[in-house]
Design a protein around this motif. Structure first.
Motif, PDB file in Angstrom:
ATOM      1  N   TRP A  89       0.846  -1.158  -0.199  1.00 43.08           N
ATOM      2  CA  TRP A  89      -0.095   0.084   0.047  1.00 43.08           C
ATOM      3  C   TRP A  89       0.911   1.212   0.158  1.00 43.08           C
ATOM      4  O   TRP A  89       1.769   1.410   0.999  1.00 43.08           O
ATOM      5  CB  TRP A  89      -1.128  -0.010   1.377  1.00 43.08           C
ATOM      6  CG  TRP A  89      -1.958   1.027   1.187  1.00 43.08           C
ATOM      7  CD1 TRP A  89      -3.076   1.265   0.674  1.00 43.08           C
ATOM      8  CD2 TRP A  89      -1.646   2.517   1.557  1.00 43.08           C
ATOM      9  NE1 TRP A  89      -3.567   2.493   0.562  1.00 43.08           N
ATOM     10  CE2 TRP A  89      -2.742   3.358   1.381  1.00 43.08           C
ATOM     11  CE3 TRP A  89      -0.516   3.139   2.482  1.00 43.08           C
ATOM     12  CZ2 TRP A  89      -2.967   4.508   1.810  1.00 43.08           C
ATOM     13  CZ3 TRP A  89      -0.633   4.435   2.759  1.00 43.08           C
ATOM     14  CH2 TRP A  89      -1.841   5.033   2.308  1.00 43.08           C
TER      15      TRP A  89
ATOM     16  N   ASN B 190       1.208   5.341   0.000  1.00 45.42           N
ATOM     17  CA  ASN B 190       0.686   6.690   0.434  1.00 45.42           C
ATOM     18  C   ASN B 190       1.366   7.634  -0.701  1.00 45.42           C
ATOM     19  O   ASN B 190       2.504   7.956  -0.474  1.00 45.42           O
ATOM     20  CB  ASN B 190       0.770   7.102   1.747  1.00 45.42           C
ATOM     21  CG  ASN B 190       0.111   8.287   1.993  1.00 45.42           C
ATOM     22  OD1 ASN B 190      -0.499   9.024   1.174  1.00 45.42           O
ATOM     23  ND2 ASN B 190       0.189   8.798   3.149  1.00 45.42           N
TER      24      ASN B 190
ATOM     25  N   LYS C 291      -8.982   3.158   4.279  1.00 45.76           N
ATOM     26  CA  LYS C 291      -8.383   2.045   3.892  1.00 45.76           C
ATOM     27  C   LYS C 291      -6.688   2.121   4.228  1.00 45.76           C
ATOM     28  O   LYS C 291      -6.326   1.027   4.417  1.00 45.76           O
ATOM     29  CB  LYS C 291      -8.509   2.356   2.123  1.00 45.76           C
ATOM     30  CG  LYS C 291      -9.771   1.738   1.589  1.00 45.76           C
ATOM     31  CD  LYS C 291      -9.634   1.847   0.088  1.00 45.76           C
ATOM     32  CE  LYS C 291      -8.664   1.790  -0.762  1.00 45.76           C
ATOM     33  NZ  LYS C 291      -8.972   2.303  -2.373  1.00 45.76           N
ATOM     34  N   GLN C 292      -6.304   3.284   4.291  1.00 52.73           N
ATOM     35  CA  GLN C 292      -4.928   3.267   4.872  1.00 52.73           C
ATOM     36  C   GLN C 292      -4.747   2.860   6.215  1.00 52.73           C
ATOM     37  O   GLN C 292      -3.812   2.096   6.455  1.00 52.73           O
ATOM     38  CB  GLN C 292      -4.554   4.740   4.975  1.00 52.73           C
ATOM     39  CG  GLN C 292      -3.303   5.013   5.655  1.00 52.73           C
ATOM     40  CD  GLN C 292      -3.038   6.503   5.837  1.00 52.73           C
ATOM     41  OE1 GLN C 292      -3.541   7.218   5.116  1.00 52.73           O
ATOM     42  NE2 GLN C 292      -2.244   6.775   6.677  1.00 52.73           N
TER      43      GLN C 292
ATOM     44  N   SER D   1      -5.029  -1.002   6.000  1.00 48.08           N
ATOM     45  CA  SER D   1      -3.988  -1.595   5.377  1.00 48.08           C
ATOM     46  C   SER D   1      -2.705  -1.711   6.381  1.00 48.08           C
ATOM     47  O   SER D   1      -1.933  -2.786   6.245  1.00 48.08           O
ATOM     48  CB  SER D   1      -3.288  -0.557   4.117  1.00 48.08           C
ATOM     49  OG  SER D   1      -4.456  -0.858   3.241  1.00 48.08           O
TER      50      SER D   1
END
Length: 112
Positions: free
Chosen positions: A18, A20, A33-34, A37
């Motif tokens: 993932w 960013n 979602k972050q 994750s």
């Protein structure tokens, strides 16, 4: 740029990542979602630059992510990757970065 390239290489090698890229500022769905994750991650790569260290000193998305990882996963789950030669001396790190990762083994990917 380099972080994006590293992410692509990891994905190409079969790692589930993932990344960013800071395009999710203010989007609550992306923030959720972050966090999910991060919770599912075994390790979190922290790319160390002078600017990143400065960002950790105030309240912003970078600092919030760092605190979340440290609180939920612990400093041992963080892999510090230094991108700037000037940041190789961990005794020069300041604040949260120093207390969380100042004694960790680093990966040197500095290029300056």
């Amino acid at each position: 740029q380099i972080v994006s390239e590293i992410n692509k290489e990891l994905k190409d090698k079969g790692f589930d990542t993932w990344f960013n890229d800071n395009r999710t500022e203010g989007n609550m769905r992306e923030a959720w979602k972050q966090w999910r994750s991060i919770d599912k991650s075994h390790k979190v790569i922290i790319f160390i630059t002078r600017l990143y260290m400065a960002r950790l000193r105030s309240y912003n998305k970078c600092a919030a992510e760092f605190r979340y990882v440290r609180t939920r996963k612990g400093s041992g789950s963080m892999i510090p990757v230094v991108l700037e030669r000037s940041m190789l001396d961990q005794s020069q790190w300041e604040g949260t970065l120093r207390t969380a990762l100042g004694r960790s083994q680093i990966i040197d990917m500095s290029s300056e």
